[in-house]
Write a protein that holds these residues in place. Structure first.
Motif, PDB file in Angstrom:
ATOM      1  N   PRO A  91       0.960  -1.400   0.089  1.00  0.00           N
ATOM      2  CA  PRO A  91       0.091  -0.057  -0.079  1.00  0.00           C
ATOM      3  C   PRO A  91       0.750   1.276   0.042  1.00  0.00           C
ATOM      4  O   PRO A  91       0.984   2.088   1.003  1.00  0.00           O
ATOM      5  N   SER A  92       1.519   1.324  -1.116  1.00  0.00           N
ATOM      6  CA  SER A  92       2.492   2.625  -1.199  1.00  0.00           C
ATOM      7  C   SER A  92       1.636   3.896  -0.774  1.00  0.00           C
ATOM      8  O   SER A  92       2.429   4.832  -0.425  1.00  0.00           O
ATOM      9  N   LEU A  93       0.706   4.238  -1.574  1.00  0.00           N
ATOM     10  CA  LEU A  93       0.146   5.466  -1.435  1.00  0.00           C
ATOM     11  C   LEU A  93      -0.209   5.843  -0.104  1.00  0.00           C
ATOM     12  O   LEU A  93       0.000   6.881   0.186  1.00  0.00           O
ATOM     13  N   HIS A  94      -0.771   4.845   0.779  1.00  0.00           N
ATOM     14  CA  HIS A  94      -0.894   4.978   2.031  1.00  0.00           C
ATOM     15  C   HIS A  94       0.199   5.719   2.790  1.00  0.00           C
ATOM     16  O   HIS A  94       0.250   6.539   3.622  1.00  0.00           O
ATOM     17  N   PHE A  95       1.460   5.163   2.503  1.00  0.00           N
ATOM     18  CA  PHE A  95       2.808   5.787   3.139  1.00  0.00           C
ATOM     19  C   PHE A  95       3.161   7.132   2.282  1.00  0.00           C
ATOM     20  O   PHE A  95       3.357   8.157   3.356  1.00  0.00           O
ATOM     21  N   GLN A  96       2.875   7.365   1.342  1.00  0.00           N
ATOM     22  CA  GLN A  96       3.125   8.709   0.887  1.00  0.00           C
ATOM     23  C   GLN A  96       2.304   9.733   1.206  1.00  0.00           C
ATOM     24  O   GLN A  96       2.544  10.966   1.635  1.00  0.00           O
ATOM     25  N   ARG A  97       0.901   9.332   1.540  1.00  0.00           N
ATOM     26  CA  ARG A  97      -0.143  10.302   2.119  1.00  0.00           C
ATOM     27  C   ARG A  97       0.445  10.841   3.504  1.00  0.00           C
ATOM     28  O   ARG A  97       0.515  11.816   3.998  1.00  0.00           O
ATOM     29  N   LEU A  98       0.949   9.687   4.334  1.00  0.00           N
ATOM     30  CA  LEU A  98       1.248  10.145   5.540  1.00  0.00           C
ATOM     31  C   LEU A  98       2.533  10.630   5.930  1.00  0.00           C
ATOM     32  O   LEU A  98       2.969  11.315   6.795  1.00  0.00           O
ATOM     33  N   ALA A  99       3.403  10.723   4.789  1.00  0.00           N
ATOM     34  CA  ALA A  99       4.570  11.279   4.856  1.00  0.00           C
ATOM     35  C   ALA A  99       4.804  12.974   5.063  1.00  0.00           C
ATOM     36  O   ALA A  99       5.560  13.584   5.150  1.00  0.00           O
TER      37      ALA A  99
END
Lengths: 362, 488
Positions: A285-293
């Motif tokens: 779930p890469s997008l989830h990580f990018q959003r939280l960054a």
């Protein structure tokens, strides 16, 4: 509300049969044997096939046969057994055959031990067999998710004609929690591509061989296009107070549960901590990580392994945020006290804006 | 040519219906196979296709192509086709046949495939008596990969991996698969045939048909081993290669029937019919009426229950059951619960423990490292877990007195010989339930009805339920006495 207290391993089998699974081929191994035993008990009663194979190699090839014949099918194993199944998993991915494989992980390498580890991540998530392929990997963290994600696994396996691995650890498999099942059983259906020994299916061929270079490249490109669809449509993660958190804990399976306890305790002590729990490990779930960054200052990966998921988190963040790691191995479990101690240390380093009194007792 | 001879020629040479009209393996040769001149595969394919025709099973047939020169068998056979990994055809065939018992599953394997890498799969499929047919083409060499030694390579025979010829000392003797499989009780029919001359070929055709027919009759496992020429790898002209089968190979691999149980075999009983779909939740026990109705007890939830319990003792003391009854009762009362056992080597070495949580809000971690109640059924458990008990928490210890090293001022400790207490009401084995009674008195939140229901759910034998109920009462009263003494 009506629920049953049940072991994760038993919930998998009941959910599988309710999802239309009618064939189970397996080979005993701790800590996955209860799945095989429950299948031996329930499959024949529900019109399905159960057979204890002579090896994991044979078991996965029996799935290859059952799946070729258009039957929803599954097996269960753990580390060393999954290693043996990799040949068949590669063939099934190549021949685009759906199946569900429950991997109730244990310690390794080699014989390792039978305690819970998360050290099958690489061999399962990165596709431990040969060739250009992926398996879809789902990581339950509760008995309810053992049931729910088993049902999802069969759906995804059929939707994408691809093996799906349910990657759980010994804790989730052995643990009892209340669980609720769907009211109705899914009816088995015969897929149009199956070879079922009928006039209608006589023209069908199940094969993973493409002898010409261009022919195989075209096949690989088709598989890649499928994996891009999977990566677009299927990533799943649980965001537990992670939105807006400065310190984002990352863990799957039983570690996700421990990190929930850590999150509660850290937040109670005034630290802005949250948890991102990947539910699909492939697609990650890469997008989830990018959003939280955007708000997260540091991501802390906690695993019961030598850090096999860390690279995926780093790739997802692509260098924009630091990634720290805490791992235990051999069957040892990261305690919430040791995670909390690390969180406090990292708070000092990465979150200097925190009030001094909050850090006084760090 | 007379008309009778004409008919015979047509019968002998015409294309079986089970073959495709044209073969697309080699685009430029639509009516030829990809096999080398003089190769045995074409002959075996034709006898198999003809058997399928004669038995009228084309629609039902599923052919499993192997790895090796016959990997492309599916280009020729107009039947359902599945291509399998090297050596795994018997396992794949098992998976197909068990789920589709109406199909006719034919595995087609070479000698490397069947007798080396797939030796386990063929042995076990034969031993289970799978209702499949295996055509085993033995040319004593790995041909597709360029002529390496096979398990069936003859003594003295040269290959690229036995350049000076195979020796018994170094590579072992040629493996006799038909004879080996003939030692099993399940196979119905095993015969070795050859393609060494026309007479042998005619016998081979009969054997292949019988092997398929046995499956059509549902009799079980049949295998035909076919000694087959490979002129290209053997580096012989086709005719010489054919004669080598008869004159040389046959000396190592004698032809004949090794098993024939077709007369005494009976079709297997049909498997039980599948239940109606609506019946499945009942069979699995997942219907509403199989589940516990979870009482909505707002009063209980309002109490902010947050119980972290660790139960530990010797295997056989009922440690896991104690935890299970507690979790079941908690769930029945509408609480969130989890139960996590230790498993594996700890059980085998004789100790056992479990983590139980009961809470009015969702449970984060099911692991209990810092219990607010430790139930220690023996001293090793005390040693292992007592230091972790939270301040203000409890230890219930199964021993008349607490060893001094475990004394703590910040927790309450009820030390008692619960095994002896249980003995006074009829059976020392009920010690776990006496301790559970004490625990329930401490926790104080669970309705008696939930505890009763949980006991009946977890304990199946009526004689134990009665004893356990009395044990729970005893445990509660022991705990009350302790609390009263403390208060006084």
């Amino acid at each position: 509300m009506r629920k049953q207290l049940m072991k994760g391993n038993e919930a998998i089998v009941k959910s599988a049969i309710l999802s239309g699974c009618r064939a189970f081929y397996g080979y005993p191994i701790t800590p996955a044997s209860e799945i095989t035993e429950a299948a031996a008990f329930y499959m024949p009663k529900t019109g399905g096939v159960f057979l204890q194979a002579e090896s994991e190699v044979a078991a996965i090839n029996m799935l290859y046969g059952a799946s070729s014949a258009g039957v929803r099918c599954m097996t269960a194993s753990s580390g060393p057994g999954i290693s043996l199944m990799q040949e068949g998993i590669s063939y099934m991915a190549g021949a685009e055959l759906p199946c569900v494989i429950a991997d109730i992980t244990r310690g390794g390498p080699g014989l390792g031990n039978i305690a819970s580890e998360q050290s099958d991540y690489h061999q399962v998530v990165k596709g431990g067999g040969h060739g250009n392929y992926h398996t879809i990997v789902l990581a339950p963290h509760s008995v309810q998710e053992m049931a729910d994600l088993t049902a999802l696994a069969f759906e995804l396996a059929d939707k994408y004609r691809n093996p799906v691995v349910l990657l759980a650890d010994g804790f989730i498999g052995q643990m009892m929690e209340p669980v609720e099942f769907p009211k109705r059983a899914v009816a088995p259906r015969l897929p149009h591509w199956a070879v079922a020994g009928t006039a209608d299916s006589r023209g069908n061929l199940i094969s993973s061989i493409h002898l010409g270079c261009d022919e195989l490249e075209a096949h690989v490109c088709n598989l890649e296009a499928k994996y891009r669809r999977v990566e677009r449509n299927e990533p799943r993660a649980e965001d537990w107070y992670a939105n807006g958190a400065e310190i984002v804990l990352v863990g799957y399976g039983i570690v996700g549960r421990i990190l929930k306890a850590v999150t509660a305790e850290a937040r109670a002590s005034g630290l802005n901590v949250g948890l991102l729990r990947p539910i699909t490990l492939y697609p990650f779930p890469s997008l989830h990580f990018q959003r939280l960054a955007a708000r997260g200052r540091v991501f802390v990966v906690v695993e019961m392994s030598n850090g096999q998921m860390v690279d995926d988190v780093r790739l997802a963040l692509n260098g924009v945020r630091p990634v720290e790691f805490l791992g235990r191995a051999g069957g040892n479990v990261p305690t919430h006290h040791e995670v909390l101690a690390l969180v406090k240390k990292l708070a000092k380093k990465y979150c200097p804006a925190l009030e001094p009194e909050e850090l006084a007792h760090v | 040519m007379s008309s009778a001879m004409d008919l015979e020629y047509t019968a002998a040479q015409s294309k079986p219906k089970a073959f495709y009209e044209s073969f697309e393996r080699k685009e430029e040769l639509r009516h030829q196979t990809h096999y080398c001149p003089g190769c045995g595969h074409g002959i075996v394919h034709k006898m198999l296709a003809r058997a399928i025709d004669e038995l009228g099973i084309q629609d039902r047939t599923i052919l499993i192509s192997p790895v090796g020169c016959s990997v492309f068998a599916y280009y020729y056979f107009d039947v359902g086709n599945v291509q399998a990994a090297h050596g795994r055809a018997p396992a794949v065939g098992t998976g197909i046949q068990r789920s589709r018992p109406g199909s006719i599953v034919i595995g087609y394997q070479g000698d490397g495939d069947l007798s080396a890498i797939g030796s386990a799969e063929i042995l076990h499929a034969a031993n289970r008596g799978e209702n499949i047919t295996v055509i085993f083409v033995n040319n004593a060499i790995y041909s597709m990969t360029g002529g390496q030694m096979a398990p069936t390579t003859l003594l003295g025979q040269k290959s690229t991996t036995t350049p000076d010829g195979r020796t018994a000392e170094h590579e072992g003797h040629p493996l006799h698969m038909s004879e080996l499989l003939a030692t099993l009780s399940a196979p119905v029919y095993i015969e070795r045939v050859g393609l060494g001359d026309n007479k042998q070929i005619a016998q081979a055709a009969r054997a292949v048909k019988r092997a398929v027919e046995n499956q059509v009759r549902g009799l079980g496992f049949s295998l035909v081993e076919v000694l087959s020429p490979c002129p290209t790898i053997w580096k012989m002209p086709p005719v010489e290669a054919q004669h080598w089968v008869r004159d040389v190979m046959e000396k190592t691999f004698p032809l004949g029937v090794f098993v024939d149980r077709t007369k005494e075999s009976r079709p297997r009983a049909a498997t039980n019919a599948a239940p109606a779909l609506e019946e499945i939740p009942r069979i699995l026990g997942t219907r509403d009426e199989d589940a516990d109705a979870i009482d909505d007890v707002p009063a209980l939830r309002a109490q902010e229950v947050d119980l972290h319990v660790r139960v530990s003792g010797f295997g056989g003391q009922g440690v896991l059951l104690l935890g299970e009854v507690l979790a079941e009762a908690g769930m029945d009362a509408g609480l969130e619960v989890s139960w996590l056992p230790s498993y594996g080597p700890e059980i085998r070495s004789g100790t056992s423990n479990c983590h139980v949580r009961l809470a009015s809000s969702p449970i984060d971690s099911p692991l209990v490292t810092h219990p607010n109640v430790l139930v220690a059924m023996n001293e090793p458990s005390l040693k292992k877990f007592s230091a972790g008990v939270r301040p203000g928490g409890w230890i219930l210890y199964n021993g008349a007195t607490l060893p001094a090293e475990y004394e703590r001022q910040d927790i309450r400790i009820l030390a008692r010989d619960f095994t002896r207490e249980a003995d006074t009401i009829g059976d020392p084995r009920a010690a776990n339930m006496v301790m559970l009674g004490a625990l329930l008195e401490i926790a104080g939140t669970l309705p008696q009805a939930s505890i009763d229901a949980a006991l009946r759910h977890c304990v199946k034998q009526p004689k134990w339920i009665d004893l356990d109920e009395r044990a729970l009462v005893l445990g509660r009263s022991l705990c009350k006495q302790f609390l009263e003494r403390g208060a006084a």
